[in-house]
Design an enzyme around this catalytic site. Structure first.
Site, PDB file in Angstrom:
ATOM      1  N   CYS A 123      -4.847  -7.496   1.426  1.00 41.52           N
ATOM      2  CA  CYS A 123      -4.618  -7.888   0.026  1.00 41.52           C
ATOM      3  C   CYS A 123      -3.144  -8.118  -0.309  1.00 41.52           C
ATOM      4  O   CYS A 123      -2.826  -8.902  -1.195  1.00 41.52           O
ATOM      5  CB  CYS A 123      -5.232  -6.875  -0.926  1.00 41.52           C
ATOM      6  SG  CYS A 123      -4.570  -5.210  -0.756  1.00 41.52           S
ATOM      7  N   LYS A 196     -13.679   4.806  -0.664  1.00 43.80           N
ATOM      8  CA  LYS A 196     -12.642   4.282  -1.545  1.00 43.80           C
ATOM      9  C   LYS A 196     -13.309   3.588  -2.713  1.00 43.80           C
ATOM     10  O   LYS A 196     -14.029   2.602  -2.534  1.00 43.80           O
ATOM     11  CB  LYS A 196     -11.766   3.295  -0.752  1.00 43.80           C
ATOM     12  CG  LYS A 196     -10.715   2.605  -1.585  1.00 43.80           C
ATOM     13  CD  LYS A 196      -9.803   1.765  -0.720  1.00 43.80           C
ATOM     14  CE  LYS A 196      -8.822   0.986  -1.564  1.00 43.80           C
ATOM     15  NZ  LYS A 196      -7.938   0.138  -0.764  1.00 43.80           N
ATOM     16  N   ARG A 206      -0.749  -2.071  -7.650  1.00 44.65           N
ATOM     17  CA  ARG A 206      -0.845  -3.532  -7.497  1.00 44.65           C
ATOM     18  C   ARG A 206       0.416  -4.210  -7.997  1.00 44.65           C
ATOM     19  O   ARG A 206       0.749  -5.302  -7.546  1.00 44.65           O
ATOM     20  CB  ARG A 206      -2.114  -4.047  -8.170  1.00 44.65           C
ATOM     21  CG  ARG A 206      -3.323  -3.538  -7.393  1.00 44.65           C
ATOM     22  CD  ARG A 206      -4.643  -4.020  -7.901  1.00 44.65           C
ATOM     23  NE  ARG A 206      -5.708  -3.326  -7.167  1.00 44.65           N
ATOM     24  CZ  ARG A 206      -6.977  -3.326  -7.521  1.00 44.65           C
ATOM     25  NH1 ARG A 206      -7.362  -4.000  -8.599  1.00 44.65           N
ATOM     26  NH2 ARG A 206      -7.875  -2.675  -6.813  1.00 44.65           N
ATOM     27  N   ARG A 218     -12.567  -6.093  -6.988  1.00 43.30           N
ATOM     28  CA  ARG A 218     -12.891  -5.632  -5.631  1.00 43.30           C
ATOM     29  C   ARG A 218     -14.254  -4.933  -5.550  1.00 43.30           C
ATOM     30  O   ARG A 218     -14.540  -4.230  -4.594  1.00 43.30           O
ATOM     31  CB  ARG A 218     -11.803  -4.680  -5.134  1.00 43.30           C
ATOM     32  CG  ARG A 218     -10.387  -5.235  -5.128  1.00 43.30           C
ATOM     33  CD  ARG A 218      -9.558  -4.604  -4.029  1.00 43.30           C
ATOM     34  NE  ARG A 218      -8.128  -4.680  -4.244  1.00 43.30           N
ATOM     35  CZ  ARG A 218      -7.406  -5.793  -4.179  1.00 43.30           C
ATOM     36  NH1 ARG A 218      -8.008  -6.952  -3.928  1.00 43.30           N
ATOM     37  NH2 ARG A 218      -6.098  -5.748  -4.375  1.00 43.30           N
ATOM     38  N   LYS A 249     -10.589   8.531  -1.762  1.00 41.64           N
ATOM     39  CA  LYS A 249      -9.585   7.931  -2.639  1.00 41.64           C
ATOM     40  C   LYS A 249     -10.235   7.328  -3.859  1.00 41.64           C
ATOM     41  O   LYS A 249     -11.240   6.638  -3.709  1.00 41.64           O
ATOM     42  CB  LYS A 249      -8.878   6.844  -1.826  1.00 41.64           C
ATOM     43  CG  LYS A 249      -7.879   6.031  -2.577  1.00 41.64           C
ATOM     44  CD  LYS A 249      -7.320   4.965  -1.680  1.00 41.64           C
ATOM     45  CE  LYS A 249      -6.427   4.106  -2.545  1.00 41.64           C
ATOM     46  NZ  LYS A 249      -6.208   2.816  -2.001  1.00 41.64           N
ATOM     47  N   SER A 275      -1.636   5.740  -7.219  1.00 43.11           N
ATOM     48  CA  SER A 275      -0.560   5.363  -8.128  1.00 43.11           C
ATOM     49  C   SER A 275      -0.836   5.734  -9.576  1.00 43.11           C
ATOM     50  O   SER A 275       0.038   6.269 -10.265  1.00 43.11           O
ATOM     51  CB  SER A 275      -0.303   3.858  -8.014  1.00 43.11           C
ATOM     52  OG  SER A 275      -1.493   3.129  -8.262  1.00 43.11           O
ATOM     53  N   TYR A 314       2.718  10.167  -3.921  1.00 40.21           N
ATOM     54  CA  TYR A 314       4.059   9.702  -4.277  1.00 40.21           C
ATOM     55  C   TYR A 314       4.958  10.877  -4.671  1.00 40.21           C
ATOM     56  O   TYR A 314       6.158  10.718  -4.830  1.00 40.21           O
ATOM     57  CB  TYR A 314       3.974   8.660  -5.403  1.00 40.21           C
ATOM     58  CG  TYR A 314       3.086   7.495  -4.996  1.00 40.21           C
ATOM     59  CD1 TYR A 314       3.579   6.482  -4.183  1.00 40.21           C
ATOM     60  CD2 TYR A 314       1.732   7.448  -5.357  1.00 40.21           C
ATOM     61  CE1 TYR A 314       2.762   5.454  -3.754  1.00 40.21           C
ATOM     62  CE2 TYR A 314       0.910   6.419  -4.937  1.00 40.21           C
ATOM     63  CZ  TYR A 314       1.427   5.422  -4.135  1.00 40.21           C
ATOM     64  OH  TYR A 314       0.612   4.415  -3.696  1.00 40.21           O
TER      65      TYR A 314
HETATM   66  C1  PBG Z   1      -4.905  -1.816  -0.220  1.00 40.60           C
HETATM   67  C2  PBG Z   1      -4.637  -0.519  -0.885  1.00 40.60           C
HETATM   68  C3  PBG Z   1      -4.661  -0.204  -2.257  1.00 40.60           C
HETATM   69  C4  PBG Z   1      -4.247   1.121  -2.369  1.00 40.60           C
HETATM   70  C5  PBG Z   1      -4.017   1.587  -1.084  1.00 40.60           C
HETATM   71  N1  PBG Z   1      -4.284   0.566  -0.182  1.00 40.60           N
HETATM   72  C6  PBG Z   1      -4.934  -1.060  -3.428  1.00 40.60           C
HETATM   73  C7  PBG Z   1      -6.274  -1.578  -3.700  1.00 40.60           C
HETATM   74  O1  PBG Z   1      -7.237  -1.316  -2.977  1.00 40.60           O
HETATM   75  O2  PBG Z   1      -6.373  -2.326  -4.656  1.00 40.60           O
HETATM   76  C8  PBG Z   1      -4.070   1.890  -3.648  1.00 40.60           C
HETATM   77  C9  PBG Z   1      -3.024   2.945  -3.620  1.00 40.60           C
HETATM   78  C10 PBG Z   1      -2.557   3.432  -4.944  1.00 40.60           C
HETATM   79  O3  PBG Z   1      -3.048   3.039  -6.023  1.00 40.60           O
HETATM   80  O4  PBG Z   1      -1.639   4.258  -4.937  1.00 40.60           O
HETATM   81  N2  PBG Z   1      -6.211  -2.245  -0.239  1.00 40.60           N
END
Ligand code: PBG
Length: 326
Positions: A123, A196, A206, A218, A249, A275, A314
């Site tokens: 992505c 996830k 993002r 997604r 996650k 995040s 983080y």
């Molecule tokens: C890539 C990915 C994402 C995150 C980790 N790997 C974003 C998503 O799936 O949109 C999110 C990590 C975060 O929000 O700290 N696919």
């Protein structure tokens, strides 16, 4: 035996007593610190929605990883932001892309003291921002696997210590395992983003990774956050396909799943404090609505108590500083 014979407060009276009966502990060893790597030199671009985090060029990423190491954090996970994106995410498997260059620089500087993990996904590299190949508005599963495996092998060749596929395509762990073995990397572990969810809490990421999908969302590949049994199926499949570490996650909204996974699986378990979880806490603390350090530690200990062995966060550096200070 009840009150007044049994008084739960007896063991809460002093910090020494509380320390003695504390059931869960945090250590810098538990943490994995995410780094966003961009092209260029001496670049440190703050991420607006994630105070304290920045997009880093390779040289700066080496410095920041050094700070993490200094406070005892053993691992980083790398995300790459390329200067050009295309339909097939070719920068994901280019030897000269930021992540590949960062891996080489980090291994050169820190050797085996630092575990360099890479996020394997498309992505950040596709112009449409989806985690796979898009055809007629659909994200294709099986043809995407080829590209993900290419990316994983490219990270391995650059010297990565572990790869972490986060795309949520079916069968990718088994496919990547085979391709890694074929390329001679049978000793390279895979940490699978197994369960996830399609989560609103990835919003700030993002911005950081410049990876928001240009159309749609997604939900056709990431999980519905309402589902727990389905999450356990995802973990089982990844275990069967050869994952070495399973991940859940986001962490904070899935403490129940972390506990279920801990009870049902024996592999090491990771949880990603994403995040949005970080940004919410930072924002409230900035306004004086929460005590930053206490809220940070409480959010982390909850993830450990639920059963996670490893936490991608983080807060890794800040929390470790606090732990060391004690
Ligand atoms: C890539 C990915 C994402 C995150 C980790 N790997 C974003 C998503 O799936 O949109 C999110 C990590 C975060 O929000 O700290 N696919």
């Amino acid at each position: 035996m009840g009150f007044p014979e049994r008084r739960m407060r007896r063991l809460r009276r002093t910090e020494t007593l509380r320390r003695m009966v504390r059931e869960t502990r945090l250590s810098p060893d538990d943490f994995i610190y995410p780094l966003f790597v961009v092209p260029g030199q001496k670049v440190r671009t703050p991420i607006g929605a994630m105070p304290g985090q920045a997009q880093l060029s390779v040289d700066e990423a080496v410095k920041t990883a050094g700070e993490a190491l200094k406070v005892g954090v053993p691992a980083v996970i790398l995300f790459g932001i390329p200067d050009k994106k295309d339909a097939l995410g070719t920068q994901a498997y280019s030897d000269q892309a930021p992540v590949q260059r960062a891996i080489r620089a980090l291994k050169k500087e820190y050797g085996n003291d630092l575990c360099v993990i890479t996020d394997v996904c498309l992505c950040e590299y596709t112009d449409h921002g989806h985690c796979g190949i898009v055809e007629k508005g659909e994200v294709l599963n099986d043809s995407t696997l080829e590209l993900l495996a290419k990316e994983a092998v490219s990270h391995a060749k650059a010297g990565a210590d572990m790869v972490a596929p986060s795309d949520m395509m079916d069968g990718r762990i088994g496919f990547i395992r085979e391709e890694l073995d074929e390329a001679g990397f049978e000793d390279l572990p895979i940490m699978a983003y197994s369960a996830k969810h399609a989560s609103a809490f990835y919003g700030p990421f993002r911005e950081a990774a410049e990876s928001a999908p240009k159309f749609g969302d997604r939900r056709s590949y990431q999980m519905d956050s309402a589902n727990a049994r389905e999450a356990m199926s995802e973990l089982l499949l990844d275990e069967e396909e050869g994952a070495d570490i399973l991940m859940i996650k986001p962490a904070g909204t899935n403490l129940d799943l972390i506990r279920m996974a801990r009870d049902d699986f024996d592999l090491p378990l990771a949880a990603y404090q994403v995040s949005g979880e970080y940004s919410m806490l930072k924002a409230a603390a900035e306004r004086g609505w929460l005590d930053h350090d206490r809220a940070m530690m409480e959010s982390l200990i909850a993830i450990r108590r639920a059963g996670a062995d490893l936490i991608l966060t983080y807060f890794a550096i800040e929390a470790s500083r606090l732990l060391k200070g004690r």
